[in-house]
Design a protein around this motif. Structure first.
Motif, PDB file in Angstrom:
ATOM      1  N   ARG A 152     -14.392   0.682   6.091  1.00 18.06           N
ATOM      2  CA  ARG A 152     -14.175  -0.472   5.294  1.00 18.06           C
ATOM      3  C   ARG A 152     -13.479  -1.470   6.385  1.00 18.06           C
ATOM      4  NH1 ARG A 152     -10.745   0.294   0.291  1.00 18.06           N
ATOM      5  NH2 ARG A 152     -12.242   1.802  -0.109  1.00 18.06           N
ATOM      6  N   TRP A 153     -12.561  -1.160   7.364  1.00 14.52           N
ATOM      7  CA  TRP A 153     -12.247  -1.893   8.435  1.00 14.52           C
ATOM      8  C   TRP A 153     -13.423  -2.568   9.151  1.00 14.52           C
ATOM      9  CZ3 TRP A 153      -7.651  -4.247   8.565  1.00 14.52           C
ATOM     10  CH2 TRP A 153      -6.584  -3.750   7.995  1.00 14.52           C
ATOM     11  N   LEU A 154     -14.220  -1.424   9.618  1.00 16.95           N
ATOM     12  CA  LEU A 154     -15.478  -1.687  10.351  1.00 16.95           C
ATOM     13  C   LEU A 154     -16.246  -2.938   9.666  1.00 16.95           C
ATOM     14  CD1 LEU A 154     -17.368  -1.157  12.819  1.00 16.95           C
ATOM     15  CD2 LEU A 154     -18.395   0.435  11.464  1.00 16.95           C
ATOM     16  N   ALA A 155     -16.397  -2.847   8.428  1.00 20.53           N
ATOM     17  CA  ALA A 155     -17.129  -3.994   7.627  1.00 20.53           C
ATOM     18  C   ALA A 155     -16.329  -5.301   7.599  1.00 20.53           C
ATOM     19  CB  ALA A 155     -17.376  -3.580   5.999  1.00 20.53           C
ATOM     20  N   VAL A 156     -15.325  -5.262   7.560  1.00 20.02           N
ATOM     21  CA  VAL A 156     -14.326  -6.567   7.638  1.00 20.02           C
ATOM     22  C   VAL A 156     -14.684  -7.053   9.039  1.00 20.02           C
ATOM     23  CG1 VAL A 156     -12.179  -7.666   7.911  1.00 20.02           C
ATOM     24  CG2 VAL A 156     -12.700  -5.900   6.075  1.00 20.02           C
ATOM     25  N   LEU A 157     -14.521  -6.173  10.180  1.00 18.83           N
ATOM     26  CA  LEU A 157     -14.799  -6.763  11.444  1.00 18.83           C
ATOM     27  C   LEU A 157     -16.208  -7.320  11.722  1.00 18.83           C
ATOM     28  CD1 LEU A 157     -12.588  -4.266  13.433  1.00 18.83           C
ATOM     29  CD2 LEU A 157     -11.973  -6.619  12.875  1.00 18.83           C
ATOM     30  N   ILE A 158     -17.404  -6.506  11.152  1.00 24.44           N
ATOM     31  CA  ILE A 158     -18.683  -6.967  11.302  1.00 24.44           C
ATOM     32  C   ILE A 158     -18.852  -8.151  10.627  1.00 24.44           C
ATOM     33  CG2 ILE A 158     -21.138  -6.554  10.601  1.00 24.44           C
ATOM     34  CD1 ILE A 158     -20.344  -3.503  10.989  1.00 24.44           C
ATOM     35  N   GLY A 159     -18.410  -8.296   9.406  1.00 25.95           N
ATOM     36  CA  GLY A 159     -18.566  -9.559   8.608  1.00 25.95           C
ATOM     37  C   GLY A 159     -17.886 -10.768   9.475  1.00 25.95           C
ATOM     38  N   PHE A 160     -16.832 -10.622  10.093  1.00 27.49           N
ATOM     39  CA  PHE A 160     -16.070 -11.786  10.787  1.00 27.49           C
ATOM     40  C   PHE A 160     -16.788 -11.867  12.135  1.00 27.49           C
ATOM     41  CE2 PHE A 160     -12.882 -13.486  13.907  1.00 27.49           C
ATOM     42  CZ  PHE A 160     -12.506 -14.621  13.166  1.00 27.49           C
TER      43      PHE A 160
ATOM     44  N   TYR B 166     -12.436 -18.050   7.491  1.00 26.29           N
ATOM     45  CA  TYR B 166     -13.027 -16.684   7.127  1.00 26.29           C
ATOM     46  C   TYR B 166     -11.983 -15.749   8.166  1.00 26.29           C
ATOM     47  CZ  TYR B 166     -16.020 -17.332   3.731  1.00 26.29           C
ATOM     48  OH  TYR B 166     -16.673 -17.888   2.513  1.00 26.29           O
ATOM     49  N   ALA B 167     -10.809 -15.993   8.392  1.00 26.31           N
ATOM     50  CA  ALA B 167      -9.716 -15.168   8.928  1.00 26.31           C
ATOM     51  C   ALA B 167      -9.268 -14.367   7.528  1.00 26.31           C
ATOM     52  CB  ALA B 167      -8.589 -16.104   9.672  1.00 26.31           C
ATOM     53  N   ALA B 168      -9.436 -15.068   6.422  1.00 29.42           N
ATOM     54  CA  ALA B 168      -8.958 -14.809   5.180  1.00 29.42           C
ATOM     55  C   ALA B 168      -9.013 -13.460   4.704  1.00 29.42           C
ATOM     56  CB  ALA B 168      -9.284 -15.857   3.877  1.00 29.42           C
ATOM     57  N   PRO B 169     -10.351 -13.013   4.679  1.00 33.23           N
ATOM     58  CA  PRO B 169     -10.624 -11.528   4.326  1.00 33.23           C
ATOM     59  C   PRO B 169      -9.928 -10.312   5.249  1.00 33.23           C
ATOM     60  CG  PRO B 169     -12.775 -12.704   4.228  1.00 33.23           C
ATOM     61  CD  PRO B 169     -11.551 -13.629   5.004  1.00 33.23           C
ATOM     62  N   ILE B 170      -9.993 -10.824   6.524  1.00 33.12           N
ATOM     63  CA  ILE B 170      -9.036  -9.904   7.427  1.00 33.12           C
ATOM     64  C   ILE B 170      -7.613  -9.928   6.931  1.00 33.12           C
ATOM     65  CG2 ILE B 170      -8.308  -9.428   9.773  1.00 33.12           C
ATOM     66  CD1 ILE B 170     -10.924 -10.498  10.651  1.00 33.12           C
ATOM     67  N   ILE B 171      -7.041 -11.263   6.721  1.00 33.29           N
ATOM     68  CA  ILE B 171      -5.490 -11.142   6.178  1.00 33.29           C
ATOM     69  C   ILE B 171      -5.340 -10.367   4.914  1.00 33.29           C
ATOM     70  CG2 ILE B 171      -3.913 -12.792   5.274  1.00 33.29           C
ATOM     71  CD1 ILE B 171      -5.280 -14.843   7.293  1.00 33.29           C
ATOM     72  N   VAL B 172      -6.474 -10.650   4.083  1.00 26.76           N
ATOM     73  CA  VAL B 172      -6.186  -9.980   2.691  1.00 26.76           C
ATOM     74  C   VAL B 172      -6.308  -8.473   2.899  1.00 26.76           C
ATOM     75  CG1 VAL B 172      -7.412  -9.420   0.643  1.00 26.76           C
ATOM     76  CG2 VAL B 172      -7.362 -11.872   1.387  1.00 26.76           C
ATOM     77  N   THR B 173      -7.224  -7.787   3.810  1.00 23.00           N
ATOM     78  CA  THR B 173      -7.367  -6.302   3.939  1.00 23.00           C
ATOM     79  C   THR B 173      -6.014  -5.948   4.563  1.00 23.00           C
ATOM     80  OG1 THR B 173      -9.551  -6.559   4.077  1.00 23.00           O
ATOM     81  CG2 THR B 173      -8.648  -4.679   4.849  1.00 23.00           C
TER      82      THR B 173
ATOM     83  N   ARG C 177     -11.458  -4.465 -11.491  1.00 21.37           N
ATOM     84  CA  ARG C 177     -12.361  -3.591 -11.192  1.00 21.37           C
ATOM     85  C   ARG C 177     -12.379  -2.739  -9.722  1.00 21.37           C
ATOM     86  NH1 ARG C 177     -14.180  -6.667 -15.361  1.00 21.37           N
ATOM     87  NH2 ARG C 177     -15.150  -5.965 -17.065  1.00 21.37           N
ATOM     88  N   ALA C 178     -12.073  -3.603  -8.953  1.00 24.09           N
ATOM     89  CA  ALA C 178     -12.237  -2.794  -7.353  1.00 24.09           C
ATOM     90  C   ALA C 178     -10.830  -3.343  -6.620  1.00 24.09           C
ATOM     91  CB  ALA C 178     -13.318  -3.461  -6.760  1.00 24.09           C
ATOM     92  N   PRO C 179     -10.546  -2.394  -5.674  1.00 26.54           N
ATOM     93  CA  PRO C 179      -9.480  -2.484  -5.008  1.00 26.54           C
ATOM     94  C   PRO C 179      -9.759  -4.080  -4.093  1.00 26.54           C
ATOM     95  CG  PRO C 179      -9.778  -0.396  -5.018  1.00 26.54           C
ATOM     96  CD  PRO C 179     -11.147  -0.992  -5.703  1.00 26.54           C
ATOM     97  N   VAL C 180      -8.578  -4.536  -3.705  1.00 25.01           N
ATOM     98  CA  VAL C 180      -8.667  -5.667  -3.006  1.00 25.01           C
ATOM     99  C   VAL C 180      -9.359  -5.545  -1.541  1.00 25.01           C
ATOM    100  CG1 VAL C 180      -7.340  -7.658  -1.544  1.00 25.01           C
ATOM    101  CG2 VAL C 180      -6.533  -6.940  -3.812  1.00 25.01           C
ATOM    102  N   SER C 181      -9.038  -4.575  -0.939  1.00 26.15           N
ATOM    103  CA  SER C 181      -9.763  -4.343   0.337  1.00 26.15           C
ATOM    104  C   SER C 181     -11.096  -4.083   0.344  1.00 26.15           C
ATOM    105  CB  SER C 181      -9.057  -3.013   1.121  1.00 26.15           C
ATOM    106  OG  SER C 181      -9.358  -1.967   0.198  1.00 26.15           O
ATOM    107  N   ILE C 182     -11.738  -3.683  -0.722  1.00 21.18           N
ATOM    108  CA  ILE C 182     -13.205  -3.459  -0.978  1.00 21.18           C
ATOM    109  C   ILE C 182     -13.982  -5.118  -1.158  1.00 21.18           C
ATOM    110  CG2 ILE C 182     -15.107  -2.793  -2.535  1.00 21.18           C
ATOM    111  CD1 ILE C 182     -13.277  -0.176  -3.109  1.00 21.18           C
ATOM    112  N   VAL C 183     -13.243  -5.607  -2.227  1.00 23.42           N
ATOM    113  CA  VAL C 183     -14.003  -6.962  -2.273  1.00 23.42           C
ATOM    114  C   VAL C 183     -13.663  -8.349  -1.474  1.00 23.42           C
ATOM    115  CG1 VAL C 183     -13.886  -6.588  -4.862  1.00 23.42           C
ATOM    116  CG2 VAL C 183     -12.011  -7.787  -3.878  1.00 23.42           C
ATOM    117  N   ALA C 184     -12.583  -8.257  -0.547  1.00 20.53           N
ATOM    118  CA  ALA C 184     -12.009  -9.034   0.390  1.00 20.53           C
ATOM    119  C   ALA C 184     -13.383  -9.555   1.340  1.00 20.53           C
ATOM    120  CB  ALA C 184     -10.829  -8.720   1.141  1.00 20.53           C
ATOM    121  N   PRO C 185     -13.944  -8.325   1.816  1.00 24.16           N
ATOM    122  CA  PRO C 185     -15.226  -8.994   2.729  1.00 24.16           C
ATOM    123  C   PRO C 185     -16.248  -9.645   2.204  1.00 24.16           C
ATOM    124  CG  PRO C 185     -14.476  -6.572   3.324  1.00 24.16           C
ATOM    125  CD  PRO C 185     -13.796  -7.171   1.816  1.00 24.16           C
ATOM    126  N   PHE C 186     -16.428  -9.611   1.045  1.00 23.08           N
ATOM    127  CA  PHE C 186     -17.386 -10.159   0.202  1.00 23.08           C
ATOM    128  C   PHE C 186     -17.252 -11.886   0.005  1.00 23.08           C
ATOM    129  CE2 PHE C 186     -18.592  -5.939  -1.111  1.00 23.08           C
ATOM    130  CZ  PHE C 186     -19.639  -6.082  -1.223  1.00 23.08           C
TER     131      PHE C 186
END
Length: 295
Positions: free
Chosen positions: A132-140, A110-117, A238-247
């Motif tokens: 959205r950056w905050l969400a990525v970091l919270i998820g990690f 799960y370094a992957a979603p940060i890389i994708v963003t 349907r959605a930008p990569v930076s939105i769906v990546a953290p999911f």
């Protein structure tokens, strides 16, 4: 008219989130099946069988016309490049699965979603808001708390998973480009055709006749992988990569659940805290996107 357009855009993004979330649940179930298979079977054979299963299903649904449209598609070459990155990520990830627990495997990956963003900004020019950056970091952070991967060290399996994360990140960004240019079924055909070509020779050399249990698992891998790919492609449209990546982080929750059901792994207290952070990251993205579209 502007209000209708905003509403349609918001609904499209939310549909993309739902498709992506469902895709990662199916991918997690597929990963558990593959982890059971790699104990006695090569990754090449599993990939070959999965590709055959998906291609047969697509042909049965779309018929000759789908195959003809695929051959004339303008994304034949871009999908080849994207599939090469996906293949490399696949090989790294599932060879590491022999040595790591499913939860450990998922955590390091799960370094992957940060890389994708990050790549969505560099390669696609997407604008990523601070929330959205905050969400990525919270998820990690949730992943880190749940698994505490620091005790794993930099072993060969861990390095393979990190390489898989980088390769998959590039593949996802390339997928966003191709997803906007062609029908999902054609992308599904091309992706699995390339996988079939890449895996055919090593699979035949390493082929082992599957027993009944392995055959059922191989069929489930094909079915789960095919539907998951379809949903992921639809989500990317349907959605930008930076939105769906953290999911992608939601896969960790499923990994722990499947680890408990299949291997009897009992989650620690930290797992529940980590899962809460992961869910919070997803809700933050949904909420911020809903609020932003209303402004």
């Amino acid at each position: 008219m502007a209000d209708i357009a905003i509403l349609e855009t918001r609904e499209r993004v939310l549909a993309g989130i739902l498709f992506t979330g469902a895709a990662y649940f199916l991918f997690s179930t597929q990963d558990a099946s593959i982890k059971l298979l790699v104990v006695g079977m090569s990754v090449w054979q599993i990939m070959f069988f999965r590709s055959i299963t998906i291609l047969v299903a697509c042909t049965a649904i779309g018929g000759r016309r789908l195959l003809a449209d695929t051959a004339r598609s303008p994304i034949v070459r871009p999908m080849f490049v994207r599939s090469a990155f996906t293949l490399a990520a696949w090989l790294c990830y599932y060879n590491a699965a022999r040595s790591l627990q499913l939860a450990e495997l998922t955590t390091v990956y799960y370094a992957a979603p940060i890389i994708v963003t990050v790549l969505s900004v560099i390669m696609l020019g997407e604008k990523v808001p601070m929330l959205r950056w905050l969400a990525v970091l919270i998820g990690f952070a949730g992943v880190f708390v749940a698994c505490d991967p620091t005790h794993l060290g930099l072993s060969v399996p861990v390095l393979l998973v990190l390489a898989a994360a980088l390769l998959w990140g590039i593949a996802v960004v390339l997928l966003r480009k191709t997803a906007m240019q062609e029908r999902t079924m054609i992308q599904l055909i091309l992706n699995n055709f390339y996988f079939l070509v890449f895996s055919a020779v090593p699979a035949l050399f390493l082929w082992q006749a599957p027993n009944q249990e392995q055959l059922l698992l191989l069929l489930s891998v094909g079915a789960l992988g095919g539907v998951a790919q379809y949903m992921l492609f639809e989500g990317m449209k349907r959605a930008p990569v930076s939105i769906v990546a953290p999911f992608e982080y939601t896969s960790l929750v499923w990994a722990f659940a499947l680890g408990f059901l299949i291997w009897g792994d009992v989650p620690r207290r930290e797992v529940f805290l980590g899962a809460a952070l992961i869910v919070a990251a997803g809700l933050l993205i949904i909420g911020s996107e809903h609020f932003r579209k209303r402004l």
